[in-house]
Design an enzyme around this catalytic site. Structure first.
Site, PDB file in Angstrom:
ATOM      1  N   ASP A   1     -18.080  36.991  64.479  1.00 10.88           N
ATOM      2  CA  ASP A   1     -17.921  36.905  63.028  1.00 10.88           C
ATOM      3  C   ASP A   1     -18.845  37.935  62.385  1.00 10.88           C
ATOM      4  OD1 ASP A   1     -17.198  35.667  60.463  1.00 10.88           O
ATOM      5  OD2 ASP A   1     -19.255  34.908  60.493  1.00 10.88           O
TER       6      ASP A   1
ATOM      7  N   ASP B   1     -19.848  38.270  58.220  1.00 16.13           N
ATOM      8  CA  ASP B   1     -20.707  37.824  57.128  1.00 16.13           C
ATOM      9  C   ASP B   1     -21.405  36.524  57.492  1.00 16.13           C
ATOM     10  OD1 ASP B   1     -21.936  37.878  54.707  1.00 16.13           O
ATOM     11  OD2 ASP B   1     -20.161  37.447  53.513  1.00 16.13           O
TER      12      ASP B   1
ATOM     13  N   ASP C   1     -21.136  31.640  62.065  1.00 17.38           N
ATOM     14  CA  ASP C   1     -22.046  30.801  61.284  1.00 17.38           C
ATOM     15  C   ASP C   1     -21.326  29.659  60.579  1.00 17.38           C
ATOM     16  OD1 ASP C   1     -20.798  32.757  59.452  1.00 17.38           O
ATOM     17  OD2 ASP C   1     -22.092  31.823  57.948  1.00 17.38           O
TER      18      ASP C   1
END
Length: 265
Positions: free
Chosen positions: A7, A9, A205
């Site tokens: 991932d 951001d 996240d």
């Protein structure tokens, strides 16, 4: 051999700043010759723009190491196209992905095979009406990603999923979702890495997109507490979502240390 779906951001960068240890983690992957892919739900940027943004934050990246939800949507439609005409609601990343895949913008009076929609910060009632007309006329409704909110300048703004909600409500047709947590984008990433899914780590996240998407695709999962989920919110978010990652680490280099102790499959 381990492979990695990464991932962006909240995992590798926060805006224009790298997440601590992110550049070092990418160097660790490179030094061990682990294949990896940057996978993003962002439909507005091209792979070239994504790679440029990563390099701006000090993270090595090439366009061919990027898979966006727009690219995945174009691949999905290519495999099912009855014709090459499409009505698109989206920005540069989506328009470029469609063009690269050979799709053409629908001509006046024609019925497209697909209505595909991503983030569009110039979305209008006219676009809504056109999309609904085509979908009710038989076009398949394709959504690049379901994110209702997106972070921008430390604020949350309406995302592609919010636009899709209005189209779905008016057309009474649910879209086919391409981006995380859908296994569609994950399966394209797995295919590009060329490894069995159980040898690939999905690192992110967000429990509801990254981790849930990895679980749906049969991958191994690692949550880093540098973005949406923080150490003090982890337990509450796990209880609320019912989603748990195989590994949870405060930052990426702790993940590298944990994986270094694991024997290769």
């Amino acid at each position: 051999m381990k492979g990695f779906i990464l991932d962006l951001d909240g995992t590798l960068y926060d805006g224009d700043a790298p997440i601590p240890y992110a550049p070092a983690f990418i160097e660790w992957l490179r030094s061990h010759h682990y294949p990896y892919l940057y996978v993003t739900n962002n439909s507005s940027r091209t792979p070239e723009q994504v790679a440029a943004h990563l390099r701006k934050t000090g993270i090595e990246a090439l366009p061919e190491e990027v898979l966006t939800s727009s690219q995945a949507a174009a691949l999905y439609m290519q495999e099912r196209a009855s014709n090459k005409q499409v009505y698109a609601i989206g920005e540069t990343g989506l328009q470029q992905a469609l063009q690269d895949a050979g799709f053409q913008t629908v001509e006046q009076g024609s019925q497209p095979a697909f209505v595909v929609q991503g983030i569009d910060r110039e979305f209008s009632y006219a676009k809504l009406s056109t999309a609904v007309r085509y979908i009710r006329g038989g076009a398949a409704f394709i959504l690049t990603n379901p994110d209702h909110l997106l972070p921008m300048n430390h604020e949350l703004h309406p995302g592609a999923g919010s636009i899709a909600a209005s189209i779905e409500r008016a057309s009474q047709v649910e879209p086919t979702i391409i981006g995380k947590p859908s296994p569609i984008i994950m399966n394209y990433a797995i295919a590009r890495l060329g490894l069995p899914s159980n040898q690939i780590w999905v690192v992110g996240d967000n429990l509801q997109t990254d981790i849930q998407g990895g679980l749906a695709a049969g991958c191994r999962t690692a949550l880093v507490l540098t973005g949406l989920v923080k150490p003090n919110t982890l337990e509450a978010q796990e209880q609320r979502t019912g989603i748990r990652a195989e590994l949870v680490c405060d930052h990426l280099m702790l993940l590298a240390e944990a994986l270094s102790q694991e024997k290769e499959g």
